[in-house]
Design a protein around this motif. Structure first.
Motif, PDB file in Angstrom:
ATOM      1  N   GLY A  24     -14.928  28.046  -1.452  1.00 44.44           N
ATOM      2  CA  GLY A  24     -13.998  29.445  -1.737  1.00 44.44           C
ATOM      3  C   GLY A  24     -13.250  29.911  -0.836  1.00 44.44           C
ATOM      4  N   HIS A  25     -13.004  30.096   0.703  1.00 44.20           N
ATOM      5  CA  HIS A  25     -12.851  30.211   1.764  1.00 44.20           C
ATOM      6  C   HIS A  25     -11.408  29.799   1.669  1.00 44.20           C
ATOM      7  CE1 HIS A  25     -12.191  32.362   5.839  1.00 44.20           C
ATOM      8  NE2 HIS A  25     -11.503  31.247   5.902  1.00 44.20           N
ATOM      9  N   MET A  26     -11.679  28.516   1.993  1.00 42.21           N
ATOM     10  CA  MET A  26     -10.343  27.850   2.104  1.00 42.21           C
ATOM     11  C   MET A  26      -8.942  28.328   1.018  1.00 42.21           C
ATOM     12  SD  MET A  26      -8.718  25.323   0.348  1.00 42.21           S
ATOM     13  CE  MET A  26      -9.395  23.625  -0.099  1.00 42.21           C
ATOM     14  N   ARG A  27      -9.816  28.492  -0.615  1.00 46.90           N
ATOM     15  CA  ARG A  27      -8.796  28.562  -1.266  1.00 46.90           C
ATOM     16  C   ARG A  27      -8.560  29.799  -1.750  1.00 46.90           C
ATOM     17  NH1 ARG A  27     -13.111  24.841  -5.219  1.00 46.90           N
ATOM     18  NH2 ARG A  27     -12.417  23.105  -4.810  1.00 46.90           N
ATOM     19  N   ARG A  28      -9.403  30.733  -1.320  1.00 42.26           N
ATOM     20  CA  ARG A  28      -8.850  32.124  -1.511  1.00 42.26           C
ATOM     21  C   ARG A  28      -7.523  32.467  -0.659  1.00 42.26           C
ATOM     22  NH1 ARG A  28     -14.419  33.343  -1.699  1.00 42.26           N
ATOM     23  NH2 ARG A  28     -14.198  33.434   0.406  1.00 42.26           N
ATOM     24  N   ASN A  29      -7.591  31.645   0.538  1.00 43.14           N
ATOM     25  CA  ASN A  29      -6.286  31.787   1.452  1.00 43.14           C
ATOM     26  C   ASN A  29      -5.424  30.779   1.040  1.00 43.14           C
ATOM     27  OD1 ASN A  29      -7.823  33.366   3.554  1.00 43.14           O
ATOM     28  ND2 ASN A  29      -8.399  31.865   4.819  1.00 43.14           N
ATOM     29  N   ALA A  30      -5.403  30.408   0.606  1.00 40.55           N
ATOM     30  CA  ALA A  30      -4.031  29.260   0.064  1.00 40.55           C
ATOM     31  C   ALA A  30      -3.646  30.136  -0.839  1.00 40.55           C
ATOM     32  CB  ALA A  30      -5.173  27.539  -1.010  1.00 40.55           C
ATOM     33  N   GLU A  31      -4.716  31.156  -1.598  1.00 42.08           N
ATOM     34  CA  GLU A  31      -4.060  32.003  -2.505  1.00 42.08           C
ATOM     35  C   GLU A  31      -3.258  33.055  -2.175  1.00 42.08           C
ATOM     36  OE1 GLU A  31      -3.962  31.770  -5.716  1.00 42.08           O
ATOM     37  OE2 GLU A  31      -3.960  29.222  -5.725  1.00 42.08           O
ATOM     38  N   ARG A  32      -3.955  33.586  -1.077  1.00 49.09           N
ATOM     39  CA  ARG A  32      -2.916  34.725   0.010  1.00 49.09           C
ATOM     40  C   ARG A  32      -1.255  33.748   0.243  1.00 49.09           C
ATOM     41  NH1 ARG A  32      -6.679  36.706   4.054  1.00 49.09           N
ATOM     42  NH2 ARG A  32      -5.775  38.905   4.785  1.00 49.09           N
ATOM     43  N   VAL A  67       0.734  -1.191  -0.458  1.00 53.65           N
ATOM     44  CA  VAL A  67       0.441   0.675   0.133  1.00 53.65           C
ATOM     45  C   VAL A  67       1.292   1.306  -0.045  1.00 53.65           C
ATOM     46  CG1 VAL A  67      -1.954   1.522   1.390  1.00 53.65           C
ATOM     47  CG2 VAL A  67      -1.575  -1.358   1.097  1.00 53.65           C
ATOM     48  N   VAL A  68       0.608   2.030  -0.774  1.00 56.13           N
ATOM     49  CA  VAL A  68       1.358   3.883  -0.821  1.00 56.13           C
ATOM     50  C   VAL A  68      -0.253   4.665  -0.536  1.00 56.13           C
ATOM     51  CG1 VAL A  68       2.183   5.138  -2.099  1.00 56.13           C
ATOM     52  CG2 VAL A  68       2.758   3.197  -2.635  1.00 56.13           C
ATOM     53  N   ILE A  69       0.433   5.250   0.866  1.00 54.17           N
ATOM     54  CA  ILE A  69      -0.030   6.426   1.424  1.00 54.17           C
ATOM     55  C   ILE A  69       0.251   7.659   0.709  1.00 54.17           C
ATOM     56  CG2 ILE A  69      -1.072   8.107   3.421  1.00 54.17           C
ATOM     57  CD1 ILE A  69      -2.246   5.142   4.625  1.00 54.17           C
ATOM     58  N   VAL A  70       0.108   8.036  -0.364  1.00 57.07           N
ATOM     59  CA  VAL A  70      -0.033   9.773  -0.766  1.00 57.07           C
ATOM     60  C   VAL A  70      -0.208  10.591   0.632  1.00 57.07           C
ATOM     61  CG1 VAL A  70       0.815  10.775  -2.426  1.00 57.07           C
ATOM     62  CG2 VAL A  70       0.543   9.001  -2.889  1.00 57.07           C
ATOM     63  N   ASP A  71       0.632  10.917   1.347  1.00 55.71           N
ATOM     64  CA  ASP A  71       0.274  12.208   2.397  1.00 55.71           C
ATOM     65  C   ASP A  71       0.063  13.394   1.544  1.00 55.71           C
ATOM     66  OD1 ASP A  71       0.283  14.131   4.914  1.00 55.71           O
ATOM     67  OD2 ASP A  71       1.557  13.145   5.284  1.00 55.71           O
ATOM     68  N   GLU A  72      -1.004  14.015   1.684  1.00 56.51           N
ATOM     69  CA  GLU A  72      -0.842  15.349   0.398  1.00 56.51           C
ATOM     70  C   GLU A  72      -1.328  16.304   1.769  1.00 56.51           C
ATOM     71  OE1 GLU A  72      -1.402  14.031  -4.407  1.00 56.51           O
ATOM     72  OE2 GLU A  72      -3.390  14.658  -2.981  1.00 56.51           O
ATOM     73  N   ALA A  73      -0.919  16.235   2.934  1.00 58.70           N
ATOM     74  CA  ALA A  73      -1.313  17.428   3.895  1.00 58.70           C
ATOM     75  C   ALA A  73      -1.531  18.629   3.376  1.00 58.70           C
ATOM     76  CB  ALA A  73      -0.340  17.388   5.072  1.00 58.70           C
ATOM     77  N   TYR A  74      -0.685  18.894   2.660  1.00 56.08           N
ATOM     78  CA  TYR A  74      -0.431  20.307   1.931  1.00 56.08           C
ATOM     79  C   TYR A  74      -0.119  20.382   0.678  1.00 56.08           C
ATOM     80  CZ  TYR A  74       3.090  20.417   6.280  1.00 56.08           C
ATOM     81  OH  TYR A  74       3.074  20.167   7.501  1.00 56.08           O
ATOM     82  N   VAL A  75      -1.445  19.341  -0.079  1.00 56.22           N
ATOM     83  CA  VAL A  75      -1.225  19.673  -1.285  1.00 56.22           C
ATOM     84  C   VAL A  75      -2.358  21.168  -1.804  1.00 56.22           C
ATOM     85  CG1 VAL A  75      -3.842  18.375  -1.907  1.00 56.22           C
ATOM     86  CG2 VAL A  75      -2.327  17.616  -3.225  1.00 56.22           C
ATOM     87  N   ASP A  76      -3.337  21.477  -0.978  1.00 56.50           N
ATOM     88  CA  ASP A  76      -3.997  22.330  -1.646  1.00 56.50           C
ATOM     89  C   ASP A  76      -3.162  23.847  -1.924  1.00 56.50           C
ATOM     90  OD1 ASP A  76      -6.470  21.696  -1.307  1.00 56.50           O
ATOM     91  OD2 ASP A  76      -6.525  21.942   0.785  1.00 56.50           O
ATOM     92  N   PHE A  77      -1.693  23.757  -1.248  1.00 55.89           N
ATOM     93  CA  PHE A  77      -0.866  24.920  -1.620  1.00 55.89           C
ATOM     94  C   PHE A  77       0.198  24.651  -3.086  1.00 55.89           C
ATOM     95  CE2 PHE A  77      -1.083  24.382   3.061  1.00 55.89           C
ATOM     96  CZ  PHE A  77      -2.184  25.800   2.968  1.00 55.89           C
TER      97      PHE A  77
END
Ligand code: PMP
Length: 352
Positions: A256-264, A176-186
């Motif tokens: 939308g809130h999450m994505r705007r903050n990720a962009e900032r 099994v491979v766990i791709v740990d995408e904790a930071y993927v929204d950035f």
């Protein structure tokens, strides 16, 4: 009274995971644990106000049904492909229970998330680190591990492994491979399609970083129904509390809130990376909400301590591969400004 003989030898010997410092004073610039500098969505605040305290006398939904359905909708899969956990750390820990026989091994890159070897030690199986290249780039793991933890983007380096390389590895890997995408929204790419297309891949995500909910403890895994079922079997009965389920749903109603903050944060990340590079630092290309960079004028440890004296907390990981670098979480532009001003002062003082 001595506890000798009561605590298992393996636990006596265990070097526990060391979390970043959580200073009690609020008068610090806290750039050491990759928290989001912006508050969660107003929908979360509303849901918190509307929480029915009386309902807390009941146990929560053990299967997190509403959250599974919402996450399934978000990722274009069935609720049977989703597992909700008490932070993504719980996904990782449960995977060591569910997918590794007693004589199996757990693989992971080095440097990567320092919890991985600790989880292998807790499970009592061999951890098999694979050294990344000199610039922290991909190296092909030898294979044969029952479970491989693959942080992508990686931490603490912040670097994103190429999606095709990850896919080739996952297809060749028997376990099994766990791709740990904790930071993927950035980041610019993700591997969710691998979790939905391959039978041996789980993607782990968290609401701690991009959704600004580290204090809530909510994470999840997406993947083949058989892997998800295995995680369900080995979890604690009620692993996610009712408030966390309700607030998590609220957060997921406002992407939308999450994505705007990720962009900032990505904009501030560029400014921080450029400023450090101009000072002569070695700066790794970051696809996360932190920057992994090696100071030029004085050793990383010394700079870490001098910053700390000034109330600016960053993270330093001693060790041959990591000791020359600092991991700096991207804060508000104000935080970044204070950090850079302090670095400027300290480095000027250090000049002969
Ligand atoms: N994976 C990585 C790579 C991390 O850095 C972290 C945060 N320490 C986690 C997983 C765990 O996040 P959480 O348990 O808060 O979801």
């Amino acid at each position: 009274m001595s506890s000798k003989g009561r605590v298992r030898e393996r636990v006596e010997r265990l070097s526990a995971y060391v979390p970043g410092e959580q200073p009690s004073s609020s008068d610090v610039v806290k750039l050491n644990t990759n928290e989001n500098p912006y508050p969660p969505s107003p929908a979360v605040a509303r849901a918190l106000r509307e929480l029915d305290v009386e309902a807390l006398r009941r146990y929560p939904d053990p299967a997190c049904g509403k959250l599974c359905r919402r996450l399934a909708e978000l990722h274009g899969c069935a609720p049977e492909n989703v597992f909700v956990a008490n932070g993504s750390d719980e996904v990782l820990a449960l995977a060591t229970r569910a997918f590794v026989e007693d004589d199996g091994t757990i693989g992971f890159f080095h440097p990567s998330y320092s919890l991985y070897p600790v989880l292998a030690a807790i499970r009592g199986v061999a951890g098999r680190p694979v050294e990344l290249g000199p610039a922290f780039e991909w190296r092909d793991p030898p294979g044969g591990d029952a479970l491989f933890f693959l942080a992508n983007p990686n931490a603490p380096t912040g670097m994103l492994h190429d999606r095709r390389t990850v896919e080739t590895f996952c297809r060749a890997h028997g376990g099994v491979v766990i791709v740990d995408e904790a930071y993927v929204d950035f980041a610019e790419a993700d591997c969710m399609d691998l979790a939905l297309g391959l039978e041996n891949v789980l993607v782990a995500r968290t609401l701690s970083k991009s959704y600004s909910l580290a204090g809530l403890r909510l994470g999840y895994a997406v993947g083949h129904a058989r892997l998800i079922e295995a995680l369900l079997k080995v979890k604690d009965s009620y692993n996610v509390g009712a408030p966390a389920q309700a607030l998590g749903l609220a957060a997921l109603s406002d992407l939308g809130h999450m994505r705007r903050n990720a962009e900032r944060i990505k904009t501030s990340r560029r400014a921080l990376s450029d400023a450090l590079a101009r000072r002569g630092w070695t700066v790794c290309p970051s696809e996360t909400n932190f920057v992994w960079a090696g100071p030029a004028a004085l050793p990383a440890r010394a700079l870490f301590e001098r910053l700390r004296e000034r109330g600016i907390f960053v993270r330093h990981f001693p060790g041959e591969r990591t000791g020359a670098f600092l991991r700096i979480s991207v804060g508000t532009d104000g935080d970044v400004g204070r950090l850079l001003a302090a670095v400027n002062e300290i480095e000027s003082e250090a000049k002969p």
